[in-house]
Scaffold this motif. Structure first.
Motif, mmCIF file in Angstrom:
data_model
loop_
_atom_site.group_PDB
_atom_site.id
_atom_site.type_symbol
_atom_site.label_atom_id
_atom_site.label_comp_id
_atom_site.label_asym_id
_atom_site.label_seq_id
_atom_site.Cartn_x
_atom_site.Cartn_y
_atom_site.Cartn_z
ATOM 1 N N ALA A 1 26.419 9.087 -6.700
ATOM 2 C CA ALA A 1 26.682 8.000 -7.637
ATOM 3 C C ALA A 1 26.521 6.622 -6.985
ATOM 4 O O ALA A 1 26.037 5.694 -7.627
ATOM 5 C CB ALA A 1 28.085 8.140 -8.220
ATOM 6 N N SER B 1 23.134 5.341 -7.259
ATOM 7 C CA SER B 1 22.745 4.821 -8.580
ATOM 8 C C SER B 1 23.182 3.377 -8.732
ATOM 9 O O SER B 1 22.506 2.580 -9.385
ATOM 10 C CB SER B 1 23.323 5.684 -9.712
ATOM 11 O OG SER B 1 24.716 5.491 -9.858
ATOM 12 N N THR C 1 20.887 -0.590 -9.386
ATOM 13 C CA THR C 1 21.048 -1.511 -10.509
ATOM 14 C C THR C 1 20.497 -2.881 -10.117
ATOM 15 O O THR C 1 20.225 -3.147 -8.942
ATOM 16 C CB THR C 1 22.534 -1.643 -10.921
ATOM 17 O OG1 THR C 1 23.295 -2.104 -9.801
ATOM 18 C CG2 THR C 1 23.096 -0.338 -11.461
ATOM 19 N N THR D 1 23.746 1.143 -19.093
ATOM 20 C CA THR D 1 23.828 2.607 -19.081
ATOM 21 C C THR D 1 24.623 3.093 -17.871
ATOM 22 O O THR D 1 25.464 3.993 -17.994
ATOM 23 C CB THR D 1 22.411 3.221 -19.092
ATOM 24 O OG1 THR D 1 21.750 2.788 -20.289
ATOM 25 C CG2 THR D 1 22.453 4.731 -19.044
ATOM 26 N N VAL D 2 24.374 2.499 -16.710
ATOM 27 C CA VAL D 2 25.126 2.869 -15.510
ATOM 28 C C VAL D 2 26.602 2.533 -15.710
ATOM 29 O O VAL D 2 27.485 3.337 -15.389
ATOM 30 C CB VAL D 2 24.549 2.187 -14.248
ATOM 31 C CG1 VAL D 2 25.471 2.389 -13.042
ATOM 32 C CG2 VAL D 2 23.159 2.714 -13.944
ATOM 33 N N MET E 1 28.299 2.438 -18.434
ATOM 34 C CA MET E 1 28.875 3.419 -19.350
ATOM 35 C C MET E 1 29.038 4.780 -18.674
ATOM 36 O O MET E 1 29.971 5.514 -18.985
ATOM 37 C CB MET E 1 28.005 3.554 -20.599
ATOM 38 C CG MET E 1 27.846 2.255 -21.385
ATOM 39 S SD MET E 1 29.393 1.545 -21.905
ATOM 40 C CE MET E 1 29.809 2.687 -23.187
ATOM 41 N N SER E 2 28.152 5.118 -17.741
ATOM 42 C CA SER E 2 28.254 6.408 -17.060
ATOM 43 C C SER E 2 29.524 6.499 -16.211
ATOM 44 O O SER E 2 29.972 7.587 -15.881
ATOM 45 C CB SER E 2 27.008 6.674 -16.210
ATOM 46 O OG SER E 2 27.025 5.902 -15.029
ATOM 47 N N TYR E 3 30.098 5.365 -15.854
ATOM 48 C CA TYR E 3 31.352 5.315 -15.105
ATOM 49 C C TYR E 3 32.561 5.153 -16.027
ATOM 50 O O TYR E 3 33.658 4.846 -15.561
ATOM 51 C CB TYR E 3 31.328 4.180 -14.086
ATOM 52 C CG TYR E 3 30.527 4.540 -12.862
ATOM 53 C CD1 TYR E 3 31.102 5.257 -11.826
ATOM 54 C CD2 TYR E 3 29.194 4.169 -12.757
ATOM 55 C CE1 TYR E 3 30.370 5.593 -10.703
ATOM 56 C CE2 TYR E 3 28.460 4.513 -11.634
ATOM 57 C CZ TYR E 3 29.052 5.217 -10.618
ATOM 58 O OH TYR E 3 28.329 5.557 -9.515
ATOM 59 N N ASN E 4 32.340 5.335 -17.325
ATOM 60 C CA ASN E 4 33.408 5.188 -18.322
ATOM 61 C C ASN E 4 34.026 3.802 -18.320
ATOM 62 O O ASN E 4 35.209 3.653 -18.623
ATOM 63 C CB ASN E 4 34.492 6.267 -18.152
ATOM 64 C CG ASN E 4 33.969 7.636 -18.479
ATOM 65 O OD1 ASN E 4 33.205 7.801 -19.422
ATOM 66 N ND2 ASN E 4 34.367 8.623 -17.696
#
Length: 179
Positions: free
Chosen positions: A26, A29, A33, A137-138, A140-143
């Motif tokens: 992670a 990723s 960014t 998007t990234v 959101m992927s981490y909530n």
């Protein structure tokens, strides 16, 4: 875009407890960014801040971090621009990222935030729009469902997330723990 605007309305004004986030690959990723760096050019510590140019809480966090950056010379804050708050978020983020010196443009925007922020230039940079969408998007992927959102990794390899604006003591603790 409307999907992200609706999510932007969830911007947190209170601090959610730090929670470990998935770490397997992670952190890589996050490095991919598109961000505007502040602080050290050769950091031993990194903190990612997901920020919207129209977010008053993001501005409040930015102001709180500025005096602390000098106290942590090995720290780099990576401001990851997203567009979730308003229709001005995307073009203003594009203006900052397309500047010859994005760091200076970001700082200028923050200095002018109480007025109306950095004047926007012509929008419609498809490549930048894709990068900003990828940043969102990234996020959101981490909530992280609102801005600001912070991610940092500790010495045990865990990635921690913080939503909202931490108080000064918590912010210092984040900066001290970040690796």
């Amino acid at each position: 875009m409307l999907r992200w605007i609706a999510l932007g309305l969830l911007a947190f004004s209170t601090l959610a407890p730090a929670q470990p986030a998935p770490s397997s690959g992670a952190w890589d990723s996050l490095a991919k960014t598109t961000w505007v760096a502040e602080g050290s050019n050769k950091p031993a510590r990194q903190v990612y801040v997901f920020t919207d140019t129209e977010c008053r809480y993001c501005h409040k966090l930015w102001k709180a971090m500025q005096p602390m950056l000098a106290a942590y010379p090995d720290l780099q804050v990576r401001n990851v621009l997203v567009a979730v708050i308003s229709d001005d978020s995307q073009p203003r983020a594009e203006t900052i990222l397309s500047a010859s010196n994005p760091k200076r443009a970001f700082a200028r925007h923050q200095a002018l935030f109480e007025g109306n922020g950095l004047p926007m230039t012509k929008t419609g940079h498809p490549a930048l729009a894709q990068k900003i969408e990828a940043n969102t998007t990234v996020m959101m992927s981490y909530n992280l469902r609102g801005t600001p959102g912070m991610l940092y990794r500790t010495s045990d390899g865990l990635i921690h997330r913080v939503s909202g604006v931490p108080d000064e003591a918590k912010l210092r603790s984040i900066f001290e723990q970040a690796r």
